[in-house]
Design an enzyme around this catalytic site. Structure first.
Site, PDB file in Angstrom:
ATOM      1  N   LEU A  22       8.933  -4.075 -22.250  1.00 59.88           N
ATOM      2  CA  LEU A  22      10.232  -4.143 -22.914  1.00 59.88           C
ATOM      3  C   LEU A  22      10.059  -4.043 -24.423  1.00 59.88           C
ATOM      4  O   LEU A  22       9.425  -4.900 -25.044  1.00 59.88           O
ATOM      5  CB  LEU A  22      10.957  -5.446 -22.556  1.00 59.88           C
ATOM      6  CG  LEU A  22      11.155  -5.738 -21.066  1.00 59.88           C
ATOM      7  CD1 LEU A  22      12.078  -6.944 -20.903  1.00 59.88           C
ATOM      8  CD2 LEU A  22      11.694  -4.541 -20.335  1.00 59.88           C
ATOM      9  N   CYS A  89      16.967 -14.662 -25.481  1.00 54.79           N
ATOM     10  CA  CYS A  89      16.233 -13.468 -25.062  1.00 54.79           C
ATOM     11  C   CYS A  89      15.985 -13.499 -23.559  1.00 54.79           C
ATOM     12  O   CYS A  89      16.153 -12.497 -22.862  1.00 54.79           O
ATOM     13  CB  CYS A  89      14.913 -13.366 -25.823  1.00 54.79           C
ATOM     14  SG  CYS A  89      13.863 -11.969 -25.307  1.00 54.79           S
ATOM     15  N   GLY A 112       5.054 -13.668 -17.147  1.00 56.43           N
ATOM     16  CA  GLY A 112       3.922 -14.544 -17.434  1.00 56.43           C
ATOM     17  C   GLY A 112       4.307 -15.900 -17.971  1.00 56.43           C
ATOM     18  O   GLY A 112       3.474 -16.572 -18.591  1.00 56.43           O
ATOM     19  N   CYS A 185       9.863 -14.168 -30.475  1.00 55.71           N
ATOM     20  CA  CYS A 185       9.355 -12.999 -29.767  1.00 55.71           C
ATOM     21  C   CYS A 185       9.554 -11.684 -30.502  1.00 55.71           C
ATOM     22  O   CYS A 185       8.705 -10.813 -30.442  1.00 55.71           O
ATOM     23  CB  CYS A 185       9.973 -12.928 -28.377  1.00 55.71           C
ATOM     24  SG  CYS A 185      11.772 -12.996 -28.342  1.00 55.71           S
TER      25      CYS A 185
END
Length: 429
Positions: A22, A89, A112, A185
């Site tokens: 992504l 997110c 993960g 992120c």
């Protein structure tokens, strides 16, 4: 099982997978501020996919990320609140837009994250803390819905970080020695202040000592500071005031662009006249087409605190949480009917941020999610700030989360007291 047989089993297992990368980094807007962090991520992902012989496809989610996460983050920062873009997110992009576009065509979306899921006899899926309490990431997943949790699979949830590292070396993965990712992120190696400075103009104002009303410095913008902050306060103080520290951010008066600080370590944020977490004041400029998901502004400040006496400042214990979404679709039994519940509350990532509290239904609790609740922590927390997410747990099961708001009475009381202190100082009283 021997390593050879284990690798063969994993290879057979991976034959059922399809990898997706992504892209959320806003390289068109931010590349000049930093190297594009996604390029290194892509190289590692490509190497792992090639070794595993699994197809890899890059999916651009930049537009969705801007609309659902970045614009909101900027607006919240402008309003003086402390946003958590990583939570949005996950709920709005990874398990939101991506799932709708791609993930729903598969049995599970595998990530993960250090988290686990458990399915009850009646088919309800719960989000459960990971086996590694230090790496546990359920806080970042606490805003997911039941359908999103049901679609998720977290293979690392039963493992500790050292075990994951050991397996990475055993399988000789290209990422076996890569450092853990840190920070928000979409920022990569970009500093948070640099990101804010790119989108929000400096709005200088006075730094005022909360107890005395004395001006002790000048700041460049309230959005660069958060309640409870210590690091970064010194540079905005006058040189002859620094030695009186350490200094902490006690509150933010958005209406007057004043940063309120205290050198009284361990007693942040409240008025002697009221209790509760103190919210946001003023009307910051909005982004076109974007509305805030946080609390409505009132005549007050951003701060933290609980009721105190004799003019003493105290750490925050009591606060309001708005827009609470429950992973099981409803509050725990009894809470919806007005019966206070003892739950575990987490207000930021990390094992040391978890404590017990009394959660009850707040007044004016309306809407489909009945999403407004009062929290009374067992112990004070020095870093409570409007805009943060508060996640609720029953044991290891994450029940849901909402956005920390304010107690309006305390907000107005502390603002009034801080302004009175300032006036007394100016008049020399």
């Amino acid at each position: 099982m021997s390593p050879c047989n284990l690798k063969h089993l994993v290879a057979c297992f991976l034959s059922m997978f399809y990898f997706y990368f992504l892209k959320i980094w806003l390289e068109d807007e931010l590349a000049h501020l930093n190297q594009c962090p996604w390029e290194e991520d892509w190289d590692f992902a490509s190497a792992v996919a090639a070794q595993a012989k699994v197809p890899l496809e890059a999916i651009s989610m930049q537009r969705a990320y801007w609309d659902e996460v970045v614009a909101w983050t900027i607006l919240e920062a402008k309003a003086g609140r402390t946003p958590n873009p990583d939570i949005l997110c996950n709920s709005r992009v990874k398990f939101g837009m991506f799932y709708e576009q791609v993930g729903r065509h598969f049995d599970k979306v595998v990530t993960g994250h250090y988290a686990r899921t458990a399915v009850s006899s009646d088919g309800v899926t719960s989000l459960v803390r990971s086996a590694d309490p230090i790496k546990d990431q359920t806080y970042f997943l606490s805003a997911l819905s039941q359908s999103q949790v049901r679609a998720a699979n977290f293979p690392l949830g039963e493992l500790s970080k050292p075990q994951v590292r050991e397996l990475a070396h055993e399988f000789d993965l290209p990422t076996k020695s890569r450092k853990d990712s840190q920070g928000i992120c979409f920022l990569g190696k970009l500093k948070w202040d640099d990101f804010l400075r790119h989108y929000i103009d400096d709005a200088p104002g006075e730094v005022v000592e909360l107890e005395t009303g004395k001006v002790v410095g000048r700041h460049r913008g309230l959005h660069f500071h958060t309640v409870g902050q210590r690091k970064g306060v010194g540079p905005v103080l006058f040189s002859n005031e620094v030695h009186r520290g350490p200094w902490f951010v006690a509150a933010k008066d958005v209406a007057s662009q004043t940063l309120l600080v205290t050198a009284r370590q361990g007693i942040l944020g409240s008025s002697s006249r009221g209790g509760g977490l103190l919210g946001v004041a003023g009307s910051p400029p909005a982004l076109a087409g974007v509305t805030s998901r946080g609390p409505n502004p009132v005549d007050g400040i951003v701060g933290a605190g609980s009721g105190g006496g004799s003019g003493a400042l105290r750490l925050g214990r009591s606060f309001i949480v708005d827009d609470v979404s429950w992973i099981h679709g409803a509050p725990p039994p009894g809470l919806e009917d007005g019966q206070p519940q003892r739950l575990t509350v987490q207000v930021r990532h990390g094992p040391k941020t978890i404590q017990a509290g009394r959660v009850s239904k707040a007044e004016a609790n309306e809407g489909p999610n009945t999403g407004r609740f009062q929290v009374e922590l067992d112990a004070p927390d020095p870093g409570l700030a409007p805009g943060q997410y508060a996640a609720f747990y029953d044991g290891d099961v994450c029940l849901g989360a909402g956005i920390i708001s304010e107690a309006v009475q305390a907000t107005r009381a502390l603002l009034e007291e801080a302004r009175e202190n300032r006036q007394r100082f100016v008049k020399g009283i």
